[in-house]
Design an enzyme around this catalytic site. Sequence first.
Site, PDB file in Angstrom:
ATOM      1  N   GLU A   1      45.805  32.298  25.311  1.00 56.04           N
ATOM      2  CA  GLU A   1      45.134  32.236  26.899  1.00 56.04           C
ATOM      3  C   GLU A   1      45.360  30.769  27.350  1.00 56.04           C
ATOM      4  O   GLU A   1      44.593  30.529  28.490  1.00 56.04           O
ATOM      5  CB  GLU A   1      43.715  32.432  26.337  1.00 56.04           C
TER       6      GLU A   1
ATOM      7  N   TRP B   1      43.761  38.168  31.008  1.00 52.23           N
ATOM      8  CA  TRP B   1      44.125  39.257  30.268  1.00 52.23           C
ATOM      9  C   TRP B   1      43.529  40.280  31.570  1.00 52.23           C
ATOM     10  O   TRP B   1      43.871  41.579  30.825  1.00 52.23           O
ATOM     11  CB  TRP B   1      42.868  39.777  29.708  1.00 52.23           C
TER      12      TRP B   1
ATOM     13  N   ASN C   1      33.029  38.734  16.428  1.00 54.98           N
ATOM     14  CA  ASN C   1      34.071  38.993  17.693  1.00 54.98           C
ATOM     15  C   ASN C   1      34.071  40.033  18.778  1.00 54.98           C
ATOM     16  O   ASN C   1      35.302  40.631  18.436  1.00 54.98           O
ATOM     17  CB  ASN C   1      34.739  37.604  17.982  1.00 54.98           C
ATOM     18  N   GLU C   2      33.257  40.785  19.249  1.00 49.64           N
ATOM     19  CA  GLU C   2      33.499  41.720  20.493  1.00 49.64           C
ATOM     20  C   GLU C   2      33.800  42.477  19.352  1.00 49.64           C
ATOM     21  O   GLU C   2      35.198  43.315  19.787  1.00 49.64           O
ATOM     22  CB  GLU C   2      34.128  41.657  21.039  1.00 49.64           C
TER      23      GLU C   2
ATOM     24  N   GLU D   1      29.621  34.341  26.652  1.00 48.09           N
ATOM     25  CA  GLU D   1      30.495  34.129  27.172  1.00 48.09           C
ATOM     26  C   GLU D   1      30.482  34.385  28.240  1.00 48.09           C
ATOM     27  O   GLU D   1      30.633  35.670  28.590  1.00 48.09           O
ATOM     28  CB  GLU D   1      32.031  34.660  26.344  1.00 48.09           C
TER      29      GLU D   1
ATOM     30  N   ARG E   1      44.606  39.310  16.973  1.00 46.43           N
ATOM     31  CA  ARG E   1      43.563  39.546  16.392  1.00 46.43           C
ATOM     32  C   ARG E   1      42.314  40.999  16.027  1.00 46.43           C
ATOM     33  O   ARG E   1      43.542  42.082  16.700  1.00 46.43           O
ATOM     34  CB  ARG E   1      42.495  38.346  16.879  1.00 46.43           C
TER      35      ARG E   1
HETATM   36  C1  GAL Z   1      36.582  37.608  24.821  1.00 47.91           C
HETATM   37  C2  GAL Z   1      36.661  37.111  23.961  1.00 47.91           C
HETATM   38  C3  GAL Z   1      37.433  36.028  24.296  1.00 47.91           C
HETATM   39  C4  GAL Z   1      38.498  35.436  24.886  1.00 47.91           C
HETATM   40  C5  GAL Z   1      38.192  35.699  25.752  1.00 47.91           C
HETATM   41  C6  GAL Z   1      39.447  35.705  27.193  1.00 47.91           C
HETATM   42  O1  GAL Z   1      36.824  38.648  24.958  1.00 47.91           O
HETATM   43  O2  GAL Z   1      35.216  36.914  23.036  1.00 47.91           O
HETATM   44  O3  GAL Z   1      37.610  35.361  22.542  1.00 47.91           O
HETATM   45  O4  GAL Z   1      39.681  35.859  24.563  1.00 47.91           O
HETATM   46  O5  GAL Z   1      37.823  37.503  26.574  1.00 47.91           O
HETATM   47  O6  GAL Z   1      38.229  36.173  28.430  1.00 47.91           O
END
Ligand code: GAL
Length: 654
Positions: free
Chosen positions: A364, A324, A141-142, A316, A103
């Site tokens: 994920e 991650w 997104n971010e 979130e 992405r």
């Molecule tokens: C965020 C992101 C999400 C997902 C999440 C996992 O940074 O906006 O799409 O990847 O991390 O923790």
Amino acid sequence: MFGVCYYPEHWPQSLWRSDAQKMAELGLRYVRIGEFAWSRLEPIEGQYAFRWLDEAIDTLVAEGLEVVLGTPTATPPKWLIDKYPEVLPVDPETGRVRGFGSRRHYDFASDRYRQEALRITEVMVKRYANYAGVVGWQTDNELGCHDTTLSASPVAEDGFRHWCEARYGEIDALNAAWGNVFWSMEYPSFGTIELPVGAVTETAPAHQLAWRRFASDCLVRFHSDMVDVIRAHAPHQFVTHNFIPMEDTGADNHALAAPLDFTSYDNYPLGRTEQFFADAPDDQFRRYMRTGHPDLSTYLFDQVRCLSKRGFWVMEQQPGPVNWAAHNPRPAPGMIRLWTLEAFAHGAECVSYFRWRQAPFAQEQMHAGLLRPDHTEAAAWPEVVSAINDAKTLGVDSLSQPTAQVAIVTSPESFWVSEIEKQSTAYAFNRVQFDYYRALRALGINVDFVSQSSDLSPYSLVVAPSLPMLSEEFIARCQRSDARLVFGPRSGAKTPEFGSPPTLPPGPLQALIDLRVLTVETLRPGCTELLRYAREGFKDYASTLWREELDGSGVDVLAHYHDDAPAVVANDRVVYIGTLTDRDFLEDLFRHECDALGLSIQIAPPDVRLQRRGDLMFAFNYSDQHAELSLPDSTHIVLGSDPVSPRDVTVWKE
Ligand code: GAL
């Protein structure tokens, strides 16, 4: 208010209704969807497929839920990349094109991509502007995540040349501003300017700074244009963005936030603690391994909250292990609830969990959700139930925003300066700023983060831990303000074009304190030296990493180095700290300043943090021990108890 991030496109449609019912039963109000769904919304260029999204929205809304739609622009589909490969970014480190397959594979400098992103945004917004149950938008997104703000692509280089021409007008002016005579780096024309990447050794710092400014401007423009498109068609729906910290966007988050109704933040306390404290020894790290550091989430909440005038959302919220970070532990029991209530204490209006159900496929899979992939309730579930009940008990929806009498001044340019000219490999802007924040928070003080152009009038104490670039406007505000001002080392050390101020640092700050920094030395992290604090009876603290030789007149010396040279000086307006130091020193210094200003401080037990919102005082216990607050018997406790149970929250009326 509560919400969740949901991906209807990941699940058979037969599950949507029962998912929606369960969300509503849990007490959620908002569902964010759609932010990565471009390939399903426009599988072939110009051929839109919105029926499934309509049905997903209808299903959620039928259960009383409200929908926040993400523009899907963080994930351009394959056809778009194949047709317009020039939108791909280029990794500045390796010079390689960052390709399709994950992405954020687009370049903020690409006009082509901006047009495409605005096109899909407009199509979506026109469709859903008045759609029942769609209440707002999340842009992209971010933005900037995965190090995507800087790109070394041909479109970025071309854009940079035009940006330079607009900024400097004449090539001679640019050469002079960047000091290009230094190593025969002079450019004959704007068309020959290169990006400051791939050179043999360091490129001119002013050149690097210009590139960062340009990249930030591109990102801000991309985003503002998107907000404009949404506003043009959907004036009654809100627009927000799920921010990551300024150090990660590499952009001016204040400028990014400017056109939004409110800001949002993605809160992953364990992943972020793992990254922020990557170098911490295991025996120190272990204590926060499953709780996150007690100051880290709030450090970021307070920054995001202050980007806009009203409360922020946690778009979130980590619900279990993430996938991650270098290591991904489970949260300790109680922490999901604690983090949730902590967000509310710091001004959140909504906490939305990421994600509804753990994905059984793709990148994920190892990231928890509120449900496991087999649809059973994951460990976070009962904690979310408790948090929803607690939020009702506390009436969080009607609380006013937190207020603060102490502000930290932050600035993206100062962060970039410290990245570009390190002078010590151990100097880290974010760490310096965090240390100051921690010291203030240890005194039980609410803290705001402001920019150099913010109104300083609400504050009694204004703290600038690391501001090498001081704007004239900010200095004028400081002069007009009644606040006590505390500046850290490096303040005013650079001109706007990354030169040294002609009168020596702290440059423009000399309007407020008669001081010159004669030399700067940096030391290895282990080679600390003494810092003697006069106000504490010449008690010893540490001077570490960064040490300035100060020459002042008409100033009091508050602390000395080991060799008796002045390290911390003050006059009736300003305290100037010429060195990095330890947390104890900062705490003691701020305690003295707060006492002198009549600001009330409250020292909580270790690993307990206090925050005031409205008439409620919250205590968050990150430790695995009971924590005694010693509240007076007459205290009206509305949640929890004194002592505060481990990983628990106590709230009382002030
Ligand atoms: C965020 C992101 C999400 C997902 C999440 C996992 O940074 O906006 O799409 O990847 O991390 O923790």
